[in-house]
Enzyme design. Structure first.
Site, PDB file in Angstrom:
ATOM      1  N   HIS A 183      78.263  36.045  27.535  1.00 49.03           N
ATOM      2  CA  HIS A 183      78.217  37.459  27.940  1.00 49.03           C
ATOM      3  C   HIS A 183      78.328  37.621  29.466  1.00 49.03           C
ATOM      4  O   HIS A 183      79.250  38.233  29.989  1.00 49.03           O
ATOM      5  CB  HIS A 183      76.890  38.096  27.512  1.00 49.03           C
ATOM      6  CG  HIS A 183      76.543  37.968  26.076  1.00 49.03           C
ATOM      7  ND1 HIS A 183      77.135  38.726  25.102  1.00 49.03           N
ATOM      8  CD2 HIS A 183      75.626  37.185  25.435  1.00 49.03           C
ATOM      9  CE1 HIS A 183      76.608  38.424  23.925  1.00 49.03           C
ATOM     10  NE2 HIS A 183      75.691  37.489  24.099  1.00 49.03           N
TER      11      HIS A 183
HETATM   12  C1  BDR Z   1      72.698  40.085  27.078  1.00 49.89           C
HETATM   13  O1  BDR Z   1      71.353  39.902  26.685  1.00 49.89           O
HETATM   14  C2  BDR Z   1      70.892  38.645  27.082  1.00 49.89           C
HETATM   15  O2  BDR Z   1      70.338  37.996  26.000  1.00 49.89           O
HETATM   16  C3  BDR Z   1      72.052  37.906  27.688  1.00 49.89           C
HETATM   17  O3  BDR Z   1      71.621  37.162  28.816  1.00 49.89           O
HETATM   18  C4  BDR Z   1      73.017  38.989  28.075  1.00 49.89           C
HETATM   19  O4  BDR Z   1      72.776  39.465  29.381  1.00 49.89           O
HETATM   20  C5  BDR Z   1      73.580  40.099  25.855  1.00 49.89           C
HETATM   21  O5  BDR Z   1      73.208  41.127  24.998  1.00 49.89           O
END
Ligand code: BDR
Ligand code: CA
Length: 313
Positions: free
Chosen positions: A243
């Protein structure tokens, strides 16, 4: 061109760690003025520690790391140990950091940095809940217009949610903060789940990280080994979605990404859909666009960039 000055606001998190490593490996394009930790994936004491572990892994102890808000603006903190493990950085065995936290509060660092640099020359890169950024905007409204751009990971439209059926984690944890940021009037680039779920670390891609043979490549491969089990089990996907690195990759190679300039609003009232990002992807309202909402990426190009850069550390 001079490198772009950024502040990384983060809750590491394996994918945050990779995003930070990519930025630190790219000094021609990115100058990291500081890293501000926020509570999110794990509590603040751990995110502030993990950010320093990552700087030390990159061999860059000169980057100041500040601790910020330990909870959302008005809600109890929701964390994600079920995804990231107890430490937030489960996977590789990495030493505790020796570098200290920088003195002062992350929110004050954000305010002072934006005041100190020429207006329009500092970009904010939030990779976690938007609490620190919203607090800074509330505490010092004069800084808002000084922000060059906000490039953030958060939200979803077609992919809807990963922490509730309708909300993405970062926005869900602090929807009031997200609402403040989306209403700020500054240019915003959003990396929602719609694009990050296409940035999947398949086995060959993870093998390529490991094959770099340096400390960073091996650590990133081990982080992915841990982090991928959640998405594989939950979505049946081919690997872990990276992500947060979409944010730093966008700063280096924006042409890898495509999206639409749309209106995005955040649900702050309905308990059922709390933190949902309502993106007017189809232009069915007359609400003014406030964000570039990314929908697609060149995944092979993204992983080539990432692997090449991690190899530099
Ligand atoms: C986001 O939530 C976190 O778990 C990850 O680091 C990312 O920023 C994804 O939904
Ligand atoms: Ca994150």
């Amino acid at each position: 061109m001079a490198p772009r000055k950024i502040i990384i606001d983060t809750d590491p998190g394996q994918d945050d760690a990779v995003a930070i490593l990519l930025a630190l490996a790219s000094p021609d394009e990115i100058e990291v003025l500081g890293i501000t930790a926020v509570a999110g994936n794990v509590p603040l004491s751990l995110t502030a520690k993990n950010a320093r572990i990552v700087c030390e892994l990159a061999g860059q102890t000169g980057v100041p790391v500040y601790a910020g808000c330990d909870r959302p603006l008005i809600r109890p903190l929701v964390t994600a140990e079920h995804v990231h493990g107890k430490t937030g950085l489960d996977g590789p065995v990495l030493p505790d950091p020796e570098m200290p936290l920088a003195d002062g509060h992350a929110v004050d660092f954000i305010i002072e940095t934006l005041r100190k640099h020429d207006s329009g020359t500092v970009t904010l890169c939030p990779l976690g809940p938007l609490t620190n950024i919203a607090m800074a905007f509330r505490k010092a409204p004069d800084i808002v217009d000084r922000v060059q751009e906000i490039v953030l990971m958060g939200g979803a439209y077609f992919e809807v949610g990963n922490i509730t059926p309708t909300a993405e984690f970062n926005i869900h944890v602090d929807p009031e903060a997200a609402d403040i940021v989306f209403r700020s009037g500054r240019p915003i680039v959003v990396m929602p789940l719609d694009v990050t779920h296409k940035a999947l670390v398949t086995k060959p891609r993870n093998d390529a990280f490991r094959a770099l043979g340096n400390k960073v490549g091996i650590a990133v491969a081990e982080m992915t080994d841990f982090f991928e089990r959640f998405d594989k089990e939950k979505y049946g996907s081919a690997g872990a979605p990276l992500h947060d690195p979409c944010v730093t990759a966008y700063l280096i190679r924006p042409e890898l990404f495509s999206g639409r300039q749309v209106n995005v609003e955040v649900e702050t009232r309905s308990e059922l859909t709390m933190g949902m990002t309502i993106a007017d992807w189809w232009g069915v309202t007359d609400r003014a666009p406030n964000a570039l909402f990314i929908g697609d990426l060149d995944a092979d190009g993204f992983f080539e960039l990432l692997t090449e850069r991690l190899g530099r550390l």
